[in-house]
Design a protein around this motif. Structure first.
Motif, short mmCIF file in Angstrom:
data_model
loop_
_atom_site.label_atom_id
_atom_site.label_comp_id
_atom_site.label_asym_id
_atom_site.label_seq_id
_atom_site.Cartn_x
_atom_site.Cartn_y
_atom_site.Cartn_z
N VAL A 68 24.49 1.94 -2.51
CA VAL A 68 24.88 3.34 -2.64
C VAL A 68 23.71 4.16 -2.09
O VAL A 68 22.57 3.98 -2.50
N TYR A 69 24.01 5.04 -1.14
CA TYR A 69 22.98 5.84 -0.48
C TYR A 69 23.37 7.31 -0.58
O TYR A 69 24.50 7.68 -0.28
N VAL A 70 22.44 8.14 -1.01
CA VAL A 70 22.66 9.58 -1.07
C VAL A 70 21.48 10.27 -0.41
O VAL A 70 20.32 9.99 -0.75
N LYS A 71 21.78 11.15 0.52
CA LYS A 71 20.74 11.98 1.13
C LYS A 71 21.04 13.41 0.72
O LYS A 71 22.09 13.96 1.06
N VAL A 72 20.12 13.98 -0.04
CA VAL A 72 20.29 15.32 -0.58
C VAL A 72 19.42 16.28 0.23
O VAL A 72 18.20 16.12 0.29
N GLY A 73 20.06 17.26 0.86
CA GLY A 73 19.34 18.28 1.61
C GLY A 73 19.19 19.54 0.78
O GLY A 73 19.46 19.56 -0.42
#
Length: 190
Positions: A68-73
């Motif tokens: 599970v990968y999340v990139k939060v900007g």
């Protein structure tokens, strides 16, 4: 989120013993119906609602989850869920706080079935942050933890255990090898 607010496609696909831990409704301005990411105690559900009550549903049991990968900007985030077979589900432009809450719910659900605690790898950048969960490399947890949750091992008849083991196999919770190994052990008890 209460189950009354979940779409019919999710509600009709939940197992009787399945609890919703977190749900995100994502609606893009150009789409007629929203997409949903639902985290339960047993799996992750992704539903793409269509008009006239139609939908596409993908269910990923935690045992079949790879990453599970999340990139939060600064404004929004990207969410990627990868299955063991390489298939990926991507959701972009999600609310960043909801994405953080969802990955936390996934981590907590994985910790319930994992032998060792699950950790999140975090990378903080100047304008963004990445969160990554890799499924622990466990062979034992898949069958033992799920069975302990569903079976009362000492009081059930071996034939009942065989039926429930077959249900786990049919749902995709355990592999064919795990199924055969457990089945042989149960047949020895008869």
């Amino acid at each position: 989120m209460s189950e009354e607010k979940l779409p019919k496609g999710i509600l009709e696909n939940l197992y009787p013993d399945e609890d919703v831990l977190y749900a995100i409704k994502k609606k893009f301005s150009l789409e007629a119906k929203p997409k949903w990411l639902v985290v339960t105690n047993l799996r992750i559900l992704y539903i793409d609602e269509k008009i006239l009550g139609r939908y596409d549903l993908t269910a990923i049991p935690y045992e079949k989850l790879e990453l599970v990968y999340v990139k939060v900007g600064k404004v929004s985030s990207e969410f990627i869920i990868k299955k063991e077979d390489g298939e990926e589900i991507k959701l972009s432009r999600m609310d960043k706080e909801e994405a953080k809450n969802a990955i936390g719910a996934i981590r907590d659900a994985l910790n319930e079935i994992a032998v060792e605690p699950v950790t999140i790898e975090r990378k903080k950048h100047l304008m963004s942050e990445e969160w990554i969960i890799h499924k622990p490399r466990e062979v034992v947890s898949r069958s033992i933890r799920m069975e302990s949750r569903r079976f009362t091992a000492k009081t059930e008849d071996p034939l009942e255990k065989l039926k429930k083991l077959k249900e786990l196999y049919d749902m995709g919770v355990i592999t064919q090898e795990e199924y055969e190994e457990k089945r042989k052990k149960l047949l020895e008890q008869i």
